[in-house]
Structure formats: C-alpha cells, structure tokens
Design a protein around this motif. Structure first.
Motif, mmCIF file in Angstrom:
data_model
loop_
_atom_site.group_PDB
_atom_site.id
_atom_site.type_symbol
_atom_site.label_atom_id
_atom_site.label_comp_id
_atom_site.label_asym_id
_atom_site.label_seq_id
_atom_site.Cartn_x
_atom_site.Cartn_y
_atom_site.Cartn_z
ATOM 1 N N VAL A 1 40.976 -4.987 126.354
ATOM 2 C CA VAL A 1 41.827 -4.295 127.317
ATOM 3 C C VAL A 1 41.766 -2.812 126.982
ATOM 4 N N ALA A 2 41.028 -2.070 127.791
ATOM 5 C CA ALA A 2 40.733 -0.666 127.496
ATOM 6 C C ALA A 2 41.928 0.220 127.795
ATOM 7 N N ASP A 3 42.198 1.122 126.870
ATOM 8 C CA ASP A 3 43.213 2.152 127.055
ATOM 9 C C ASP A 3 42.477 3.490 127.030
ATOM 10 N N ALA B 1 41.076 1.077 113.195
ATOM 11 C CA ALA B 1 42.514 1.338 113.274
ATOM 12 C C ALA B 1 42.930 1.761 114.679
ATOM 13 N N THR B 2 42.057 2.474 115.389
ATOM 14 C CA THR B 2 42.392 2.962 116.732
ATOM 15 C C THR B 2 42.164 1.907 117.803
ATOM 16 N N LEU B 3 40.988 1.270 117.785
ATOM 17 C CA LEU B 3 40.600 0.360 118.867
ATOM 18 C C LEU B 3 40.691 -1.117 118.505
ATOM 19 N N GLY B 4 40.730 -1.445 117.227
ATOM 20 C CA GLY B 4 40.715 -2.840 116.818
ATOM 21 C C GLY B 4 39.285 -3.315 116.643
ATOM 22 N N ARG B 5 39.133 -4.626 116.480
ATOM 23 C CA ARG B 5 37.807 -5.205 116.291
ATOM 24 C C ARG B 5 37.013 -5.130 117.590
ATOM 25 N N TYR C 1 30.434 -2.642 120.288
ATOM 26 C CA TYR C 1 30.620 -2.657 121.740
ATOM 27 C C TYR C 1 32.011 -3.183 122.071
ATOM 28 N N TYR C 2 32.719 -2.433 122.894
ATOM 29 C CA TYR C 2 34.016 -2.845 123.416
ATOM 30 C C TYR C 2 33.838 -3.069 124.918
ATOM 31 N N VAL C 3 33.854 -4.319 125.338
ATOM 32 C CA VAL C 3 33.560 -4.683 126.725
ATOM 33 C C VAL C 3 34.851 -5.080 127.419
ATOM 34 N N SER C 4 35.082 -4.490 128.577
ATOM 35 C CA SER C 4 36.300 -4.751 129.335
ATOM 36 C C SER C 4 35.952 -4.985 130.799
ATOM 37 N N SER C 5 36.530 -6.043 131.385
ATOM 38 C CA SER C 5 36.322 -6.333 132.805
ATOM 39 C C SER C 5 37.640 -6.729 133.441
ATOM 40 N N VAL D 1 32.063 -0.483 129.367
ATOM 41 C CA VAL D 1 31.571 -0.763 128.025
ATOM 42 C C VAL D 1 31.647 0.539 127.234
ATOM 43 N N LEU D 2 32.273 0.474 126.072
ATOM 44 C CA LEU D 2 32.290 1.593 125.142
ATOM 45 C C LEU D 2 31.402 1.199 123.977
ATOM 46 N N ALA D 3 30.315 1.937 123.776
ATOM 47 C CA ALA D 3 29.385 1.671 122.682
ATOM 48 C C ALA D 3 29.577 2.763 121.633
ATOM 49 N N VAL D 4 30.060 2.370 120.451
ATOM 50 C CA VAL D 4 30.293 3.317 119.363
ATOM 51 C C VAL D 4 29.183 3.125 118.344
ATOM 52 N N GLU D 5 28.363 4.163 118.155
ATOM 53 C CA GLU D 5 27.228 4.101 117.236
ATOM 54 C C GLU D 5 27.599 4.747 115.906
#
Length: 168
Positions: free
Chosen positions: A44-46, A65-69, A82-86, A103-107
């Motif tokens: 659930v994207a904020d 700590a900010t986004l979780g797993r 990858y944080y995937v939200s639909s 999709v938020l991809a954090v490298e």
C-alpha cells in the motif's frame, strides 16, 4: 361501521406513500449490489514515504524502517528491492480490472547504500492473452482410447521401460 370504513379510507391514503418509500428502498438496495468493489493489492503505497527515499542518503536499514519489507527482491545482478502496488476495481461477477499500478524499484550498491529509486506505472504493464485452453507439448497427440489401451500387447514382450539388449 362508519369507523371501519374511515380507517380503511385512511389506510388507502397512506399506502401510495408507503409503496413509494418501499420502492425507493428496494431500488437503493438493488443498486448497491452493482457498485464497484475496490481492492488494494500488494504494497500500500504512501506518496510521502516513497518520495522520502533519497539516493546517496538512505541505506537498507533506513529503507526498511521507512517502507517496510519489499514485495520481492532481485535474485541476479545488483541488489534491487521492488515495492509493487495495485488498485483493482471490479463489478460483481466480472474479472478485476487494474485501475492504478505502481512499482518502486530501490537499487543498492555493494555497501548497502541507495543508488537509485525508480518509479514506474501502467506504462510498463504487459497484458498477455493466452493461446486457448491447450498447453502445447512435444510429441504426438494421442486419443483417449490410445491412452487407455496403448499398453495392450507390450506387457511381457520386452519392449517396456528398462528393456535393453537381451530382453529383461
């Protein structure tokens, strides 16, 4: 006798109002069953939290700590989370339709520091249409009867599995 007729006449005057109210209530209940069902799937994207991730400032611990797993991580190449939200919407008895997708991809680099935070949406979603209800396989196609009676005559003839030179 006059009192009974007056009560009957009074009830006849109220009945159209009651019928109208009951009709409106039934229509409202019926239309509520046709409303769209909205579901959040995945992360659930904020927007405030996802925009807080800064390359060169954050590391794995601060991102956790900010986004979780993350929804999933890369298995090969550079470490990417990858944080995937639909968000889907569907009407009753109909397949869900994707309304929004992100999709938020954090490298990360080898030290665990954030190198990039890339965002993508519906433009990268691929819609596949399967080719019928049959999975293509190698080999020849056999009918049900060939599968059922295909071993008749091969049992004991030395042509079964594991039969090599010399029969058994």
């Amino acid at each position: 006798m006059y009192g009974v007729n007056a009560a009957y006449a009074a009830s006849r005057k109220l009945s159209p109002a009651i019928v109208r109210a009951a009709t409106v209530a039934l229509v409202a209940i019926g239309l509520s069953g046709c409303s769209s069902i909205r579901e959040n799937r995945g992360y659930v994207a904020d927007q405030v939290l996802t925009s807080a991730i800064q390359p060169g400032v954050d590391n794995r611990q601060s991102v956790t700590a900010t986004l979780g797993r993350p929804s999933f991580t890369s298995q090969y190449g550079d470490k990417t989370w990858y944080y995937v939200s639909s968000t889907t919407g569907r009407k009753p008895f109909v397949r869900p339709r994707i309304d929004t997708h992100s999709v938020l991809a954090v490298e990360f680099d080898a030290a665990g520091n954030v190198v990039a935070a890339n965002r993508s949406g519906m433009e990268k979603v691929v819609f596949l249409s399967p080719d019928g209800d049959v999975t293509p396989t190698l080999g020849r196609e056999r009918s049900f009867l060939e599968d059922l009676f295909g071993n008749i005559g091969t049992v004991g003839s030395g042509q079964g599995p594991g039969a090599g030179p010399g029969g058994r």
